[in-house]
Design a protein around this motif. Structure first.
Motif, PDB file in Angstrom:
ATOM      1  N   ASP A  74       0.834  -1.331  -0.180  1.00 52.23           N
ATOM      2  CA  ASP A  74       0.070   0.019  -0.056  1.00 52.23           C
ATOM      3  C   ASP A  74       0.849   1.190   0.045  1.00 52.23           C
ATOM      4  OD1 ASP A  74      -2.533  -1.255  -0.130  1.00 52.23           O
ATOM      5  OD2 ASP A  74      -2.031  -1.866   2.253  1.00 52.23           O
ATOM      6  N   ASP A  75       1.786   1.251   0.769  1.00 56.66           N
ATOM      7  CA  ASP A  75       2.817   2.555   0.859  1.00 56.66           C
ATOM      8  C   ASP A  75       4.166   2.186   1.143  1.00 56.66           C
ATOM      9  OD1 ASP A  75       3.154   2.999   3.993  1.00 56.66           O
ATOM     10  OD2 ASP A  75       1.005   3.039   3.520  1.00 56.66           O
ATOM     11  N   LEU A  76       5.122   2.983   0.642  1.00 52.97           N
ATOM     12  CA  LEU A  76       6.632   2.835   0.887  1.00 52.97           C
ATOM     13  C   LEU A  76       7.244   3.862   1.526  1.00 52.97           C
ATOM     14  CD1 LEU A  76       6.092   1.704  -2.406  1.00 52.97           C
ATOM     15  CD2 LEU A  76       8.078   0.522  -1.635  1.00 52.97           C
ATOM     16  N   THR A  77       7.743   3.692   2.678  1.00 52.79           N
ATOM     17  CA  THR A  77       8.690   4.655   3.295  1.00 52.79           C
ATOM     18  C   THR A  77      10.130   4.410   2.987  1.00 52.79           C
ATOM     19  OG1 THR A  77       7.017   5.511   4.846  1.00 52.79           O
ATOM     20  CG2 THR A  77       9.238   6.210   5.316  1.00 52.79           C
ATOM     21  N   ILE A  78      10.936   5.170   2.322  1.00 53.36           N
ATOM     22  CA  ILE A  78      12.229   4.992   1.709  1.00 53.36           C
ATOM     23  C   ILE A  78      13.041   5.770   2.254  1.00 53.36           C
ATOM     24  CG2 ILE A  78      13.750   4.605   0.003  1.00 53.36           C
ATOM     25  CD1 ILE A  78      11.208   3.646  -1.689  1.00 53.36           C
ATOM     26  N   THR A  79      14.157   5.671   3.053  1.00 55.42           N
ATOM     27  CA  THR A  79      15.107   6.560   3.548  1.00 55.42           C
ATOM     28  C   THR A  79      16.355   6.339   2.752  1.00 55.42           C
ATOM     29  OG1 THR A  79      14.210   6.389   5.809  1.00 55.42           O
ATOM     30  CG2 THR A  79      16.417   7.604   5.544  1.00 55.42           C
ATOM     31  N   THR A  80      16.697   7.417   2.206  1.00 56.80           N
ATOM     32  CA  THR A  80      17.919   7.320   1.364  1.00 56.80           C
ATOM     33  C   THR A  80      19.097   7.902   2.007  1.00 56.80           C
ATOM     34  OG1 THR A  80      16.421   7.652  -0.644  1.00 56.80           O
ATOM     35  CG2 THR A  80      18.914   7.970  -1.090  1.00 56.80           C
ATOM     36  N   ILE A  81      20.074   6.973   2.055  1.00 57.98           N
ATOM     37  CA  ILE A  81      21.399   7.362   2.792  1.00 57.98           C
ATOM     38  C   ILE A  81      22.347   8.098   1.533  1.00 57.98           C
ATOM     39  CG2 ILE A  81      23.204   6.481   4.152  1.00 57.98           C
ATOM     40  CD1 ILE A  81      20.239   6.030   5.208  1.00 57.98           C
ATOM     41  N   PRO A  82      23.258   8.943   1.944  1.00 56.30           N
ATOM     42  CA  PRO A  82      23.740   9.670   0.877  1.00 56.30           C
ATOM     43  C   PRO A  82      25.292   8.726   0.676  1.00 56.30           C
ATOM     44  CG  PRO A  82      23.925  10.852   2.765  1.00 56.30           C
ATOM     45  CD  PRO A  82      22.992   9.905   3.068  1.00 56.30           C
ATOM     46  N   ILE A  83      25.139   7.683   0.056  1.00 52.46           N
ATOM     47  CA  ILE A  83      26.367   6.986  -0.308  1.00 52.46           C
ATOM     48  C   ILE A  83      25.963   6.211  -1.727  1.00 52.46           C
ATOM     49  CG2 ILE A  83      25.399   5.024   1.273  1.00 52.46           C
ATOM     50  CD1 ILE A  83      28.725   4.664   1.695  1.00 52.46           C
ATOM     51  N   LEU A  84      26.981   6.000  -2.570  1.00 52.09           N
ATOM     52  CA  LEU A  84      26.989   5.123  -3.671  1.00 52.09           C
ATOM     53  C   LEU A  84      27.514   3.615  -3.270  1.00 52.09           C
ATOM     54  CD1 LEU A  84      27.186   7.964  -6.670  1.00 52.09           C
ATOM     55  CD2 LEU A  84      25.460   6.910  -5.794  1.00 52.09           C
TER      56      LEU A  84
END
Length: 182
Positions: free
Chosen positions: A133-143
């Motif tokens: 139903d929903d996605l909470t995505i925390t993006t971490i500043p690393i490649l």
């Protein structure tokens, strides 16, 4: 009431949830920058969850933690390996080899209202079946350049609507998307 099925997860900027070997050292290192007492909404999310369903790989990673992090929460471990569970886990932890649709159906029949899906392959299978139903995505500043991706192939596009986005002063960006169904 309808069962709500959600994802709450962190990824690298290039979309990986772990290194190829399953290591999350990069995430643990990034979390060192998070101020004490800040959990990026995780506790609030978990307070609404009444059933956690995790993939076997995620379960194995969680077993490596110093203590079981969900002592009072029902946890279903989705696994096709047939391997059992360690004896020292709380009694509300169980293993299931059911499909995502069967898991959602069983959870609803047992009165659960908010199912939290964790683990890359499991999330992908729930998405393929249209069950998130929903996605909470925390993006971490690393490649990372390589690793275990959050998303895989899908039979069709999955349209999303951005519900909220927040940039944290320590560099994380968290976005919540609602899956547009129908």
């Amino acid at each position: 009431m309808t069962l709500r099925t959600t994802v709450f997860i962190a990824t690298s900027l290039d979309g990986y949830i772990a290194r190829a070997d399953g290591a999350i050292d990069w995430l643990e290192q990034a979390n060192q920058q998070v101020p004490t007492g800040e959990d990026c909404g995780y506790a609030a999310h978990m307070a609404t969850v009444d059933l956690l369903v995790m993939g076997r790989g995620t379960f194995e990673k969680v077993l490596s933690f110093p203590e079981w992090p969900f002592p009072d929460k029902p946890v279903w471990v989705a696994s096709r390996t047939g391997q059992g569970l360690p004896d020292d886990l709380p009694p509300q932890v169980r293993i299931t080899d059911e499909s995502p649709a069967q898991i959602v159906r069983a959870a609803g029949e047992q009165g659960f209202q908010h199912l939290y899906v964790d683990g890359g392959m499991l999330i992908q299978s729930f998405l393929r079946e249209g069950l998130i139903d929903d996605l909470t995505i925390t993006t971490i500043p690393i490649l990372l350049g390589a690793g275990r991706p959050l998303f895989g192939t899908l039979p069709a596009d999955v349209p999303l609507r951005l519900e909220a986005s927040r940039a944290y002063p320590f560099g994380f960006v968290q976005s919540t998307y609602v899956v547009q169904k129908g």
